[in-house]
Enzyme design. Structure first.
Site, PDB file in Angstrom:
ATOM      1  N   GLU A  63       9.701  -7.394  -3.958  1.00  0.00           N
ATOM      2  CA  GLU A  63       9.511  -8.679  -3.462  1.00  0.00           C
ATOM      3  C   GLU A  63      10.207  -8.671  -2.072  1.00  0.00           C
ATOM      4  OE1 GLU A  63       8.655 -13.014  -4.923  1.00  0.00           O
ATOM      5  OE2 GLU A  63       7.828 -11.750  -6.346  1.00  0.00           O
TER       6      GLU A  63
ATOM      7  N   GLU B  30       1.001  -1.355  -0.174  1.00  0.00           N
ATOM      8  CA  GLU B  30       0.028  -0.091  -0.252  1.00  0.00           C
ATOM      9  C   GLU B  30       1.248   1.126   0.007  1.00  0.00           C
ATOM     10  OE1 GLU B  30      -2.833  -0.224   3.143  1.00  0.00           O
ATOM     11  OE2 GLU B  30      -3.637  -1.969   2.539  1.00  0.00           O
ATOM     12  N   PRO B  31       0.199   2.299  -0.587  1.00  0.00           N
ATOM     13  CA  PRO B  31       0.727   3.756  -0.526  1.00  0.00           C
ATOM     14  C   PRO B  31       1.753   3.833   1.046  1.00  0.00           C
ATOM     15  CG  PRO B  31      -1.649   4.205  -1.066  1.00  0.00           C
ATOM     16  CD  PRO B  31      -1.087   2.892  -0.966  1.00  0.00           C
ATOM     17  N   ASN B  32       1.581   3.344   2.471  1.00  0.00           N
ATOM     18  CA  ASN B  32       2.193   2.988   3.380  1.00  0.00           C
ATOM     19  C   ASN B  32       2.889   2.225   4.452  1.00  0.00           C
ATOM     20  OD1 ASN B  32       2.633   6.294   3.774  1.00  0.00           O
ATOM     21  ND2 ASN B  32       0.285   6.538   3.632  1.00  0.00           N
ATOM     22  N   ALA B  33       2.024   0.765   3.130  1.00  0.00           N
ATOM     23  CA  ALA B  33       2.770  -0.168   3.674  1.00  0.00           C
ATOM     24  C   ALA B  33       3.666  -1.457   2.865  1.00  0.00           C
ATOM     25  CB  ALA B  33       1.554  -1.058   4.300  1.00  0.00           C
TER      26      ALA B  33
ATOM     27  N   GLU C 261      17.354  -3.993   2.379  1.00  0.00           N
ATOM     28  CA  GLU C 261      17.693  -3.710   3.594  1.00  0.00           C
ATOM     29  C   GLU C 261      17.055  -5.440   4.133  1.00  0.00           C
ATOM     30  OE1 GLU C 261      16.996  -1.844   1.030  1.00  0.00           O
ATOM     31  OE2 GLU C 261      18.971  -0.893   1.090  1.00  0.00           O
TER      32      GLU C 261
ATOM     33  N   GLY D  11      30.890   0.142 -23.119  1.00  0.00           N
ATOM     34  CA  GLY D  11      31.460   1.065 -23.114  1.00  0.00           C
ATOM     35  C   GLY D  11      30.267   1.786 -24.280  1.00  0.00           C
TER      36      GLY D  11
ATOM     37  N   ILE E 158      32.438  -3.039 -19.438  1.00  0.00           N
ATOM     38  CA  ILE E 158      32.979  -3.693 -20.987  1.00  0.00           C
ATOM     39  C   ILE E 158      32.522  -3.156 -22.787  1.00  0.00           C
ATOM     40  CG2 ILE E 158      33.141  -5.780 -22.455  1.00  0.00           C
ATOM     41  CD1 ILE E 158      33.280  -6.810 -19.063  1.00  0.00           C
TER      42      ILE E 158
END
Ligand code: CAA
Length: 380
Positions: A364, A127-130, A368, A339, A337
């Site tokens: 997932e 969720e936006p805050n979970a 951290e 470039g 490698i």
């Protein structure tokens, strides 16, 4: 030569490579460049090829294959396109909790269609805050007679805008003092459900990522998975298993950019000789290959432990953490490698894989969070 930890893996590699050459390689670049659009055709073809059936039980239309085979399949698909691997694996992420915690009727109703690719599945936890704090759920499912009335918002949901069926994590409010975080099956045709694909994603662009809204969505109480209040633990168990898939996806990405780097180093001439003759390139190749092989071994170890029925939460987190960071190392060295020929998509696939790799350290469970899961196993 790719290391196989089980006899069955080579056959899976052959199957996935044949499919990838025919069905993924010709379209991967084009899908990456288009605005977000779920590759329904490709998804259905993967269903027809039996890919979504790999880990599922035979009585519901699955193939009952071990996790080591499924991880190998994800690894090989990711070699062609990380998005193809994730749209396939996320359907499994949604099917897993139904298979593991659902009742017989729920399994019969949903699994065969999800396994065959007829129905697209999504798993809606974030969720936006979970995000990392996944327990902080705000979406509610209020009990009204035989129904849940669902309200809330989910974000970053893979395939959420095209899904036919969603395993939703929400707090059941049944009149008791405490809300109960629970898993509920929601069919997306239900009125009050809306979704939109998120724009301007950095990588895995052939997979869509969505915002979901639930406004008084009425779902039968019979759609509750397992017991009310067990939804958070079910999510963590589901994620333990799915993290092996992201580790495998990371191994596939790392192997691809490694293979491309070898080919490039042998053919690109500077200072009168192929750059493979330069020690600076050789060191990069050695470091890439060592991390790649270590990532592969950790991934296979976790898969084999899941197959044996052992506890594998820490090992899955270690595999995902190490493999995603190894893939980060490999895409960075591959870019160096190559470039300019790596930086510009007209010349190679390196810039696509460079962008695609980044999500493996985020979804997932971020790196951290994997570290927290690993440490908590020792410090309890
Ligand atoms: N399996 C089952 N149960 C577990 C478990 C596991 N692996 N790990 C912990 N639990 C149980 C604990 O025993 C505990 O139970 P009790 O309350 O009975 O003791 C309960 O779950 C809570 O455990 P913790 O106290 O360890 O939980 P926490 O809140 O401190 O931390 C966390 C949990 C590890 C940080 C968790 O929130 C987490 O994993 N966060 C990351 C979420 C995540 O991975 N999101 C990804 C979204 S899905 C996605 O990206 C899919 C996609 O679209 C591709």
């Amino acid at each position: 030569m790719t290391y196989n930890a089980a006899d069955s893996q080579q056959a899976v590699r052959d199957l996935a490579r044949e499919f990838g050459k025919k069905e993924i390689a010709p379209i991967a670049k084009e899908l990456d460049r288009k605005p977000p659009e779920f590759p329904t055709d490709l998804f259905r073809k993967m269903g027809k090829a039996g890919f979504m059936a790999f880990p599922m039980k035979k009585q519901y239309g699955g193939l009952g294959k071990p996790k080591i085979d499924y991880a190998t399949l994800i690894e090989e698909l990711a070699w062609f396109d990380a998005s193809a691997a994730v749209i396939m694996a996320v359907s499994g992420l949604a099917a897993y909790p139904i298979d593991a915690f659902g009742g017989e009727e729920q399994k019969r109703k949903y699994l065969p269609k999800m396994i065959s690719g007829e129905w697209i599945g999504a798993f809606a936890l974030t969720e936006p805050n979970a995000g990392s704090d996944a327990a902080n759920q705000k979406t509610t499912a209020k009990v009204e007679g035989d129904w849940f009335v669902i309200n809330g918002e989910k974000i970053f949901i893979t395939s959420g805008n095209v899904a036919d069926v969603i395993v939703l994590i929400a707090k059941v409010q049944d009149g008791e003092e405490r809300d109960k975080v629970s898993a509920i099956i929601v069919e997306t045709k239900t009125p009050g459900f809306t979704s939109e694909a998120l724009k301007w994603k950095m990588g895995i662009r052939a997979s869509t990522t969505a915002r979901l809204k639930f406004e008084n969505v009425r779902v039968p109480k019979a759609n509750l998975l397992g017991e009310a209040g067990k939804g958070f633990k079910m999510s963590l168990k589901t994620l333990d298993s799915a993290r092996i898939g992201i580790a495998a996806q990371s191994v596939g990405i790392a192997q691809r950019v490694f293979d491309d780097s070898i080919n490039y180093a042998k053919t690109r001439e500077q200072f009168g000789a192929p750059i493979a003759k330069l020690q600076a390139i050789q060191w990069r190749i050695a470091d890439m290959s060592t991390r790649l092989e270590a990532a592969r071994l950790l991934t296979y170890r976790a898969a084999l432990m899941e197959d044996k029925g052992e506890s594998f939460s820490r090992e899955a987190a270690q595999a995902k953490l190490f493999a995603s960071e190894a893939a980060s190392f490999c895409v960075d060295r591959a870019m160096q490698i190559h470039g300019g020929y790596g930086y510009i998509g007209e010349f190679s696939e390196i810039e696509r894989f460079y962008r695609d790799q980044r999500i493996t350290e985020i979804y997932e469970g971020t790196s951290e969070i994997q570290r927290l899961v690993i440490a908590s196993n020792y410090l309890r």
